[in-house]
Design an enzyme around this catalytic site. Structure first.
Site, PDB file in Angstrom:
ATOM      1  N   ASP A  91      42.251   7.472 -23.054  1.00  0.00           N
ATOM      2  CA  ASP A  91      42.252   6.061 -22.648  1.00  0.00           C
ATOM      3  C   ASP A  91      40.880   5.397 -22.765  1.00  0.00           C
ATOM      4  OD1 ASP A  91      44.898   6.573 -22.020  1.00  0.00           O
ATOM      5  OD2 ASP A  91      44.573   6.632 -19.858  1.00  0.00           O
TER       6      ASP A  91
ATOM      7  N   ASP B 128      45.592   8.805 -26.667  1.00  0.00           N
ATOM      8  CA  ASP B 128      45.883   7.382 -26.423  1.00  0.00           C
ATOM      9  C   ASP B 128      44.600   6.574 -26.239  1.00  0.00           C
ATOM     10  OD1 ASP B 128      48.482   8.405 -26.334  1.00  0.00           O
ATOM     11  OD2 ASP B 128      48.557   8.408 -24.157  1.00  0.00           O
TER      12      ASP B 128
ATOM     13  N   ARG C 265      51.521   6.969 -30.724  1.00  0.00           N
ATOM     14  CA  ARG C 265      52.800   7.321 -30.117  1.00  0.00           C
ATOM     15  C   ARG C 265      53.239   6.138 -29.256  1.00  0.00           C
ATOM     16  NH1 ARG C 265      52.072  11.560 -25.155  1.00  0.00           N
ATOM     17  NH2 ARG C 265      50.239  10.626 -24.154  1.00  0.00           N
TER      18      ARG C 265
ATOM     19  N   TRP D  57      54.051   4.137 -26.350  1.00  0.00           N
ATOM     20  CA  TRP D  57      53.970   4.063 -24.893  1.00  0.00           C
ATOM     21  C   TRP D  57      55.089   3.186 -24.341  1.00  0.00           C
ATOM     22  CZ3 TRP D  57      50.308   0.311 -22.029  1.00  0.00           C
ATOM     23  CH2 TRP D  57      50.350   0.566 -20.653  1.00  0.00           C
TER      24      TRP D  57
END
Length: 197
Positions: A14, A35, A103, A105
């Site tokens: 993140d 991510d 991917r 979310w």
């Protein structure tokens, strides 16, 4: 409207939350593992270096986790003319780590990778699921005119939401059209390409 020029974003999971309005990143270095570019803004990253770092044991790497929740929403992540590669810690590691573009979310996750240099760090599948078949038919993932050893699309995912697009479609994800950059970026002094390169 936000513009970031020659900035460094260094983290692991993140790293960079891009979660509101229109955002532009030019010649930035972005490091992460899971991510690490995420949120629900309308974003163009242009001429940036995107580095996968070495994750924890048993983890894999994913650049984007886009958060679009409605098909009518005009948000997403456009990665244009960037370089995607392994950071030094991952490159030196003897561990095998799978690394992906994104991917989903959220249900309508939208991410486009175009005109970028992609190293062999990217897994041949290109993209990863979030959980089972969640959003695989509603997301919009696309690639256009990439180069480098990781750009081969022969073994990419076969999800309904994944596309290899033409220039006619790719132009919708450029600075001019996606974030309407011609109307506001010139006032920032940050250089940019409005269209395809």
């Amino acid at each position: 409207m936000s513009a970031f020029y020659r900035c460094n974003f260094e983290g692991y999971q993140d790293t960079l939350l891009a979660d509101a309005k229109r955002q532009f990143y030019r010649e930035c270095d972005i490091y992460g593992t899971i991510d690490f570019i995420w949120g629900d803004a309308t974003v163009v990253l242009q001429n940036c270096n995107i580095y996968f770092r070495l994750p924890l044991e048993g983890q894999f790497n994913v650049i984007t986790a886009q958060g679009k929740t409605a098909s009518s929403s005009h948000t997403g992540i456009s990665i244009q003319n960037c370089t995607i590669l392994a950071a030094d810690d991952l490159a030196r590691s003897s561990r095998t780590v799978k690394s992906y573009f994104g991917r989903p979310w959220r249900e309508y996750a939208t991410t486009v990778v175009m005109q970028s240099l992609i190293s062999s760090v990217i897994d041949p599948a290109g993209w990863a699921p979030w959980s089972n078949d969640f959003a695989l038919s509603t997301l919009y993932y696309a690639e256009y005119d990439n180069r480098g050893p990781g750009s081969n699309t022969n073994n990419r995912v076969t999800w309904l939401g994944y596309h290899i697009i033409s220039a006619k479609e790719a132009v919708n994800f450029t600075v001019k059209h996606f974030i309407e950059g011609d109307f506001w970026l010139s006032r920032t002094g940050v250089p940019y390409y409005g269209g395809l390169m």
